[in-house]
Design an enzyme around this catalytic site. Structure first.
Site, PDB file in Angstrom:
ATOM      1  N   ASP A 110     -44.439  12.695 -27.356  1.00 19.42           N
ATOM      2  CA  ASP A 110     -44.496  11.114 -26.563  1.00 19.42           C
ATOM      3  C   ASP A 110     -43.033  10.773 -26.116  1.00 19.42           C
ATOM      4  OD1 ASP A 110     -46.940  10.348 -26.969  1.00 19.42           O
ATOM      5  OD2 ASP A 110     -46.717  10.322 -29.279  1.00 19.42           O
ATOM      6  N   ASP A 173     -53.669  11.514 -23.944  1.00 19.90           N
ATOM      7  CA  ASP A 173     -52.394  10.699 -23.791  1.00 19.90           C
ATOM      8  C   ASP A 173     -51.462  11.513 -23.240  1.00 19.90           C
ATOM      9  OD1 ASP A 173     -54.395  10.351 -25.997  1.00 19.90           O
ATOM     10  OD2 ASP A 173     -52.999   8.732 -26.761  1.00 19.90           O
TER      11      ASP A 173
END
Length: 393
Positions: A110, A173
């Site tokens: 991330d 994602d």
């Protein structure tokens, strides 16, 4: 003659013909400023980042290694971008540097959210060389999670729900981290980051999408041979459902991939994902999706404002690429709804977040029907994109 010349010039420029804007961007940004002034006063510990609201009503904050830590600084940069007020620049700089240490974090996929949202916006607006240095280090950390045998960036080292069962997990994602790597490739001249992004995006098209162009949330691979072993969900209603924020990440990711590479295959993918969202029979009349397009108890299910903000931002970019009013109109409808009292907090309400009614993970019972920091971030991003389109700022 002058009229004809003006008409031809407009047509050649491919400019969308907009009616009277339905969103007062200045008003919405002024409200955001008021909320975030209160938030800054209430949050003085720069080791803890505003995330959401706990079930007991208290503010939920997280440490820098949490995947959302970069959104607070990124939101402050967006407020500065619109206002040009140095007090927002100073606040953004402070909260951006608070996540600097994550540049060496190779245990998460991330880093695009954590670093590129604050440092990327900061570098874009200030050309601060320190920000560039941090991001290039972070991009190298992120690249270590790519395995050539699998051809994708690994998302989770282990999936707690299925502990030990899957050894190479990739979530949709992850598309949102490729812009970070593509930026690093351009700035550093290192083609490795570009190649990783292309390979990841191509394999995601190959394995993550159904025939209707909805996306699985989680695809599990065998790390030794790269074969798909399972397609599941973590935050969706079921393995075969269309988790709303997952569809948003996909739309945003492939729209970005086309912008950054010019490859038509990514534009086609983005348009097919957009078609799935726009034409879905379960998209509500106010265009703010339920947390899952196939949630079991529709229409008695929570909405996800965060999914709407991401979709709106992506559709605005797609509308400018394709000169397509359909994409613009849906994004505008979403923003009209989000800026209403139904989805927008009152001044000082809900610990000073801008939006309410988002869903983090309903299956896990976390962050259900609550403000989320990334909903605020993409809401402001969408407002700025809208403003540039309609007001030519």
């Amino acid at each position: 003659m002058k009229f004809l010349l003006s008409l031809v010039t407009a047509l050649m420029a491919g400019v969308l013909a907009f009616a009277q804007p339905k969103i007062n961007v200045q008003k919405e940004i002024e409200f955001a400023k008021a909320q975030y002034e209160l938030m800054l006063k209430a949050n003085t510990d720069i080791t803890r980042f505003p995330q959401s609201i706990k079930k007991d009503g208290t503010l939920d904050t997280r440490k820098a290694h949490w995947w959302c830590s970069g959104f607070f600084g990124g939101t402050l940069w967006y407020i500065y971008e619109y206002s040009k007020d140095n007090k927002w620049k100073e606040a953004a700089e402070k909260w951006t540097m608070a996540v600097e240490k994550e540049k060496d974090n190779n245990r998460t996929h991330d880093l695009g959210f954590m670093l590129y949202c604050p440092f990327g916006n900061g570098y874009r607006l200030t050309n601060n060389e320190k920000y560039k240095e941090v991001m290039l280090t972070g991009a190298e950390s992120l690249s270590t999670r790519f395995d050539e045998k699998v051809g994708l960036i690994k998302s989770w080292d282990d999936w707690g729900r299925y502990k030990g069962m899957y050894n190479y997990v990739v979530i949709i994602d992850n598309m949102m981290n490729l812009e970070f790597l593509l930026w690093a490739s351009k700035i550093s001249g290192n083609k490795k980051y570009y190649d990783i992004s292309i390979t990841h995006a191509d394999n995601t098209i190959k394995n993550h999408f159904r025939k209707d162009y909805s996306s699985y949330h989680v695809v599990c691979y065998d790390k030794d041979n790269g074969k798909v072993v399972a397609k599941r969900t973590a935050q969706g209603a079921s393995d075969e459902s269309a988790w709303a924020r997952g569809q948003a990440w996909a739309l945003y990711g492939y729209t970005m991939m086309y912008r950054e590479t010019g490859h038509e295959k990514y534009l086609k993918q983005a348009e097919k994902i957009a078609k799935f969202i726009i034409n879905h029979p379960n998209l509500p009349s106010d265009k703010v999706p339920y947390w899952d397009f196939n949630a079991p108890y529709l229409p008695n299910e929570e909405r996800d404002a965060s999914a709407a903000t991401i979709i709106a931002s992506a559709l605005l970019e797609l509308s400018s690429i394709k000169n397509n009013k359909k994409y613009f109109n849906l994004a505008e409808e979403m923003l009209v709804s989000l800026s209403s009292p139904v989805y927008k907090n009152g001044l000082g309400e809900n610990h000073n977040f801008i939006l309410k009614h988002s869903v983090g993970s309903k299956p896990e019972g976390t962050e259900v029907n609550t403000p989320l920091v990334y909903a605020d971030y993409y809401y402001l991003e969408a407002l700025l994109r809208y403003d540039k389109l309609v007001n030519k700022r």
